[in-house]
Scaffold this motif. Structure first.
Motif, PDB file in Angstrom:
ATOM      1  N   THR A 100      -6.798 -14.349   8.382  1.00 16.51           N
ATOM      2  CA  THR A 100      -5.992 -14.994   9.482  1.00 16.51           C
ATOM      3  C   THR A 100      -4.940 -15.796   8.699  1.00 16.51           C
ATOM      4  N   ASP A 101      -4.980 -16.520   7.719  1.00 20.35           N
ATOM      5  CA  ASP A 101      -3.937 -17.330   7.133  1.00 20.35           C
ATOM      6  C   ASP A 101      -2.867 -16.465   6.584  1.00 20.35           C
ATOM      7  N   SER A 102      -3.353 -15.139   6.079  1.00 20.21           N
ATOM      8  CA  SER A 102      -2.264 -14.084   5.636  1.00 20.21           C
ATOM      9  C   SER A 102      -1.612 -13.403   6.760  1.00 20.21           C
ATOM     10  N   HIS A 103      -2.227 -13.404   7.816  1.00 19.60           N
ATOM     11  CA  HIS A 103      -1.651 -12.555   9.033  1.00 19.60           C
ATOM     12  C   HIS A 103      -1.854 -11.127   8.596  1.00 19.60           C
ATOM     13  N   GLN A 104      -2.905 -10.839   8.241  1.00 20.43           N
ATOM     14  CA  GLN A 104      -3.424  -9.145   8.331  1.00 20.43           C
ATOM     15  C   GLN A 104      -3.550  -9.187   9.882  1.00 20.43           C
ATOM     16  N   GLU A 105      -2.982  -7.748   9.867  1.00 16.96           N
ATOM     17  CA  GLU A 105      -2.917  -7.191  11.359  1.00 16.96           C
ATOM     18  C   GLU A 105      -3.734  -6.112  11.572  1.00 16.96           C
ATOM     19  N   VAL A 106      -3.974  -5.129  10.514  1.00 17.66           N
ATOM     20  CA  VAL A 106      -4.631  -3.878  10.613  1.00 17.66           C
ATOM     21  C   VAL A 106      -5.755  -4.150   9.756  1.00 17.66           C
ATOM     22  N   PRO A 107      -7.200  -4.032  10.460  1.00 17.83           N
ATOM     23  CA  PRO A 107      -8.383  -4.303   9.952  1.00 17.83           C
ATOM     24  C   PRO A 107      -8.896  -3.169   9.018  1.00 17.83           C
ATOM     25  N   HIS A 108      -7.970  -2.502   8.407  1.00 16.89           N
ATOM     26  CA  HIS A 108      -8.504  -1.702   7.313  1.00 16.89           C
ATOM     27  C   HIS A 108      -7.776  -1.745   5.817  1.00 16.89           C
ATOM     28  N   LEU A 109      -8.304  -1.954   4.925  1.00 16.56           N
ATOM     29  CA  LEU A 109      -7.489  -2.599   3.649  1.00 16.56           C
ATOM     30  C   LEU A 109      -6.345  -1.685   3.226  1.00 16.56           C
ATOM     31  N   HIS A 110      -5.188  -2.423   2.905  1.00 21.82           N
ATOM     32  CA  HIS A 110      -4.206  -1.755   2.805  1.00 21.82           C
ATOM     33  C   HIS A 110      -3.237  -2.520   1.695  1.00 21.82           C
ATOM     34  N   VAL A 111      -2.626  -2.016   0.812  1.00 24.18           N
ATOM     35  CA  VAL A 111      -1.867  -2.732  -0.186  1.00 24.18           C
ATOM     36  C   VAL A 111      -0.342  -2.219   0.134  1.00 24.18           C
ATOM     37  N   HIS A 112       0.501  -3.491   0.471  1.00 27.45           N
ATOM     38  CA  HIS A 112       1.855  -2.966   0.776  1.00 27.45           C
ATOM     39  C   HIS A 112       2.420  -2.807  -0.732  1.00 27.45           C
ATOM     40  N   LEU A 113       3.197  -1.930  -0.911  1.00 24.98           N
ATOM     41  CA  LEU A 113       4.055  -1.700  -2.137  1.00 24.98           C
ATOM     42  C   LEU A 113       5.598  -1.781  -1.611  1.00 24.98           C
ATOM     43  N   PHE A 114       6.316  -2.977  -2.007  1.00 24.24           N
ATOM     44  CA  PHE A 114       7.760  -3.118  -1.706  1.00 24.24           C
ATOM     45  C   PHE A 114       8.392  -2.797  -3.003  1.00 24.24           C
ATOM     46  N   ALA A 115       9.785  -2.307  -2.727  1.00 17.96           N
ATOM     47  CA  ALA A 115      10.565  -2.198  -3.696  1.00 17.96           C
ATOM     48  C   ALA A 115      11.956  -1.683  -3.511  1.00 17.96           C
ATOM     49  N   GLY A 116      13.057  -1.591  -4.190  1.00 15.44           N
ATOM     50  CA  GLY A 116      14.371  -0.951  -3.999  1.00 15.44           C
ATOM     51  C   GLY A 116      15.355  -2.116  -3.753  1.00 15.44           C
ATOM     52  N   GLN A 117      15.109  -3.216  -4.180  1.00 21.94           N
ATOM     53  CA  GLN A 117      16.003  -4.277  -4.242  1.00 21.94           C
ATOM     54  C   GLN A 117      15.390  -5.581  -4.695  1.00 21.94           C
ATOM     55  N   PRO A 118      15.950  -6.592  -5.090  1.00 29.13           N
ATOM     56  CA  PRO A 118      15.518  -7.746  -5.632  1.00 29.13           C
ATOM     57  C   PRO A 118      14.720  -8.468  -4.459  1.00 29.13           C
ATOM     58  N   LEU A 119      13.510  -8.701  -4.585  1.00 29.76           N
ATOM     59  CA  LEU A 119      12.488  -9.011  -3.517  1.00 29.76           C
ATOM     60  C   LEU A 119      12.540 -10.403  -3.196  1.00 29.76           C
ATOM     61  N   GLY A 120      13.148 -11.305  -4.017  1.00 29.36           N
ATOM     62  CA  GLY A 120      13.312 -12.792  -3.775  1.00 29.36           C
ATOM     63  C   GLY A 120      11.951 -13.418  -4.029  1.00 29.36           C
TER      64      GLY A 120
END
Ligand code: AMP
Length: 125
Positions: A100-120
């Protein structure tokens, strides 16, 4: 809506349906342990989701119940996707929302991989 990560696995969740081929996805990588595909609503120039093939709600569920082979296979898949996309030198960020606190929306484990710009900064301040 954020999910309760302590609930049992719901095999009608959208990523379960993607794994069964009921919903299309833009696949980046697939092997016996993992599927990687582009996020439908990207938050960075590269935004890929990596999911285990097994039925695990979240990181907690996976880390407690998955076999050694599933854990190794999944972790290696995340690394391989990033390498294959050429992201190691420029850098990337991994994120796994859990509950809940992380705001997980889909209840199947997933790792987000972000890239392509400075990510702040790591978190909103
Ligand atoms: P989370 O808030 O960590 O549960 O993230 C769920 C992610 O799944 C969001 O970034 C959504 O944009 C993404 N998503 C939802 N449905 C799909 C779909 N059908 N294909 C690809 N990504 C999706």
């Amino acid at each position: 809506m954020a999910i309760d990560a302590t609930l049992p696995y719901d095999d009608q969740n959208i990523f379960a349906r993607i794994l069964r081929g009921e919903i299309p996805n833009r696949t980046v990588f697939e092997d016996e342990f993992a599927l990687a595909f582009h996020d439908i609503n990207p938050q960075a120039p590269t935004h890929v989701l990596v999911i285990p093939k097994g039925a695990y709600v979240c990181w907690d569920d996976f880390s407690a119940k998955a076999s050694e082979a599933e854990i190794a296979g999944f972790v290696r898949a995340v690394g391989k996707v990033a390498r294959d996309l050429g992201l190691v030198a420029p850098g990337y960020r991994l994120l796994a929302n859990t509950g809940t606190d992380s705001h997980q929306e889909v209840p199947h484990l997933h790792v987000h991989l972000f890239a392509g710009q400075p990510l702040g900064p790591m978190l909103l301040r």
